[in-house]
Design a protein around this motif. Structure first.
Motif, PDB file in Angstrom:
ATOM      1  N   ALA A  95      34.192  22.875 120.595  1.00 55.49           N
ATOM      2  CA  ALA A  95      34.437  22.085 119.862  1.00 55.49           C
ATOM      3  C   ALA A  95      35.938  22.113 119.483  1.00 55.49           C
ATOM      4  N   ALA A  96      36.440  23.300 119.522  1.00 62.37           N
ATOM      5  CA  ALA A  96      37.907  23.391 119.160  1.00 62.37           C
ATOM      6  C   ALA A  96      38.986  23.230 120.205  1.00 62.37           C
ATOM      7  N   SER A  97      38.578  22.731 121.440  1.00 61.73           N
ATOM      8  CA  SER A  97      39.403  22.316 122.584  1.00 61.73           C
ATOM      9  C   SER A  97      40.380  21.446 122.179  1.00 61.73           C
ATOM     10  N   THR A  98      41.610  21.652 122.480  1.00 60.45           N
ATOM     11  CA  THR A  98      42.678  20.828 122.360  1.00 60.45           C
ATOM     12  C   THR A  98      43.135  19.905 123.653  1.00 60.45           C
ATOM     13  N   ALA A  99      42.156  20.136 124.775  1.00 64.81           N
ATOM     14  CA  ALA A  99      42.205  19.353 125.881  1.00 64.81           C
ATOM     15  C   ALA A  99      41.954  17.969 125.531  1.00 64.81           C
ATOM     16  N   PRO A 100      42.727  17.007 126.356  1.00 63.15           N
ATOM     17  CA  PRO A 100      42.684  15.462 125.678  1.00 63.15           C
ATOM     18  C   PRO A 100      41.199  14.912 126.345  1.00 63.15           C
ATOM     19  N   PHE A 101      40.668  14.015 125.452  1.00 63.33           N
ATOM     20  CA  PHE A 101      39.396  13.622 125.724  1.00 63.33           C
ATOM     21  C   PHE A 101      39.095  13.207 126.984  1.00 63.33           C
ATOM     22  N   SER A 102      40.077  12.381 127.625  1.00 65.05           N
ATOM     23  CA  SER A 102      40.044  12.105 128.892  1.00 65.05           C
ATOM     24  C   SER A 102      39.922  13.115 130.104  1.00 65.05           C
ATOM     25  N   ALA A 105      36.167  14.474 129.758  1.00 64.96           N
ATOM     26  CA  ALA A 105      35.438  13.606 130.169  1.00 64.96           C
ATOM     27  C   ALA A 105      35.421  13.758 131.877  1.00 64.96           C
ATOM     28  N   GLU A 106      36.501  13.675 132.249  1.00 65.34           N
ATOM     29  CA  GLU A 106      36.762  14.062 133.816  1.00 65.34           C
ATOM     30  C   GLU A 106      36.117  15.293 134.479  1.00 65.34           C
ATOM     31  N   VAL A 107      36.495  16.415 133.950  1.00 65.15           N
ATOM     32  CA  VAL A 107      36.004  17.773 134.154  1.00 65.15           C
ATOM     33  C   VAL A 107      34.631  17.774 133.747  1.00 65.15           C
ATOM     34  N   SER A 108      34.159  17.636 132.782  1.00 64.09           N
ATOM     35  CA  SER A 108      32.857  17.719 132.416  1.00 64.09           C
ATOM     36  C   SER A 108      31.814  16.999 133.600  1.00 64.09           C
ATOM     37  N   LEU A 109      32.199  15.651 133.669  1.00 63.80           N
ATOM     38  CA  LEU A 109      31.374  14.815 134.453  1.00 63.80           C
ATOM     39  C   LEU A 109      31.710  15.339 135.876  1.00 63.80           C
ATOM     40  N   LYS A 110      32.707  15.740 136.380  1.00 63.69           N
ATOM     41  CA  LYS A 110      33.008  16.243 137.707  1.00 63.69           C
ATOM     42  C   LYS A 110      31.948  17.481 138.002  1.00 63.69           C
ATOM     43  N   THR A 111      31.988  18.330 137.102  1.00 64.02           N
ATOM     44  CA  THR A 111      30.945  19.510 137.262  1.00 64.02           C
ATOM     45  C   THR A 111      29.467  19.160 136.955  1.00 64.02           C
ATOM     46  N   ASN A 112      29.195  18.752 135.697  1.00 60.54           N
ATOM     47  CA  ASN A 112      27.720  18.608 135.167  1.00 60.54           C
ATOM     48  C   ASN A 112      26.970  17.369 135.976  1.00 60.54           C
ATOM     49  N   TYR A 113      27.864  16.375 136.298  1.00 58.60           N
ATOM     50  CA  TYR A 113      26.835  15.437 137.037  1.00 58.60           C
ATOM     51  C   TYR A 113      27.409  15.202 138.678  1.00 58.60           C
ATOM     52  N   ALA A 191      31.702  13.870 125.725  1.00 59.89           N
ATOM     53  CA  ALA A 191      31.863  14.087 127.144  1.00 59.89           C
ATOM     54  C   ALA A 191      30.918  14.838 127.788  1.00 59.89           C
ATOM     55  N   TYR A 192      30.447  15.940 127.080  1.00 60.86           N
ATOM     56  CA  TYR A 192      29.465  16.584 127.623  1.00 60.86           C
ATOM     57  C   TYR A 192      28.098  15.816 127.435  1.00 60.86           C
ATOM     58  N   GLY A 193      27.973  14.960 126.281  1.00 57.88           N
ATOM     59  CA  GLY A 193      26.604  14.437 126.215  1.00 57.88           C
ATOM     60  C   GLY A 193      26.576  13.095 127.350  1.00 57.88           C
ATOM     61  N   VAL A 194      27.666  12.568 127.658  1.00 56.09           N
ATOM     62  CA  VAL A 194      27.446  11.556 128.461  1.00 56.09           C
ATOM     63  C   VAL A 194      27.357  12.259 130.069  1.00 56.09           C
TER      64      VAL A 194
END
Length: 276
Positions: A95-102, A105-113, A191-194
């Motif tokens: 939750a405290a991550s300072t990484a840009p939301f975009s 989104a890209e990294v979370s979906l690349k791995t999780n989906y 991003a995680y939720g999507v």
């Protein structure tokens, strides 16, 4: 007759480690513990060895296609098939991550989906009759679904959505975050939720595709392990990793000919709503 085999992705720690531990106790066959880092994977195998459990290790990084191919070839040569596949590997930004939301989104979906889908596409041809697949999603997929526009909700719960359409929507979300238009376009601010909506819907589509092909009692489900005390939850979860393993293992051990759960989303070993 070939030895039965169960494979758990991302299983050197956390819920995956708990799943391997439970399968070693309950599954009649070999259990393969996988990890990106061979040293961490071997250490996890040794730790379970002290408990009198004997999983085998194989390196796997689901974001590396060649790594998935290497695992497939090993399983084909050693076991000629797969009886249980638990797709547990995944990431979550803090939750405290300072990484840009975009970027999230890209990294979370690349791995999780996308990487989970790649692993499935490579490994599914090895699934034997009566195989069980447990795709570890999250209750966050339900929360994220509730925050989507009605149009996206309707697609995510429809029984005619295809994998190509789902992947296209996941890519649209990534692009919308880069454009800063994801909210206007009806996507939630998670991003995680999507990414986990993707895993849940993917699982439902996979069961429909298996049934259409006339697969012999291959059962695929998505599940939520619960809020578990792991690195991923910054140890805020209330459940132990063994408690978190219960639902994924329940699905991995479903008996032959089971009618339900089948192509569904499961929480606390019970079918949960996936609807608008």
């Amino acid at each position: 007759m070939a030895t039965k085999v169960a494979v758990v992705t991302g299983s050197n720690k956390g819920v995956g480690f708990g799943i391997v531990r439970a399968l070693c106790k309950n599954f009649k066959g070999d259990v393969i513990l996988t990890a990106r880092n061979p040293e961490l994977g071997q250490a996890a195998v040794q730790e379970l060895g002290k408990e009198g459990l004997h999983p085998k290790f194989h390196q796997l990084d689901i974001t590396d296609h060649a790594s998935i191919i290497a695992l497939r070839d090993f399983l084909q040569n050693t076991y000629q098939g797969i009886d249980v596949l638990v797709n547990n590997a995944g990431i979550a930004y803090k939750a405290a991550s300072t990484a840009p939301f975009s970027e999230q989104a890209e990294v979370s979906l690349k791995t999780n989906y996308f990487a989970t889908l790649d692993a499935c596409e490579v490994l599914f041809p090895l699934l034997r009759p009566h195989a069980r697949v447990s795709n570890v999603s999250s209750m966050v997929s339900q929360f994220a679904l509730a925050k989507c526009s009605d149009a996206w909700k309707a697609r995510f719960v429809s029984t005619d959505i295809t994998m190509d359409e789902l992947s296209d929507i996941m890519n649209k979300f990534i692009q919308a975050t880069k454009n800063g238009t994801h909210k206007e376009e009806g996507f939630p601010e998670t991003a995680y939720g999507v990414s986990k909506i993707g895993v849940t819907v993917m699982s439902l589509i996979q069961q429909r595709e298996m049934d259409k092909k006339g697969a012999d009692d291959i059962v695929i489900n998505a599940c939520c392990p619960g809020y578990v005390d792991t690195d991923m939850t910054s140890h805020k979860g209330k459940l132990t990793i063994d408690e978190g393993a219960e639902t994924p293992v329940f699905l991995a051990m479903l008996p032959p000919g089971v009618k339900e759960p089948r192509g569904q989303f499961v929480r606390e070993k019970a079918v949960a709503d996936w609807k608008m």
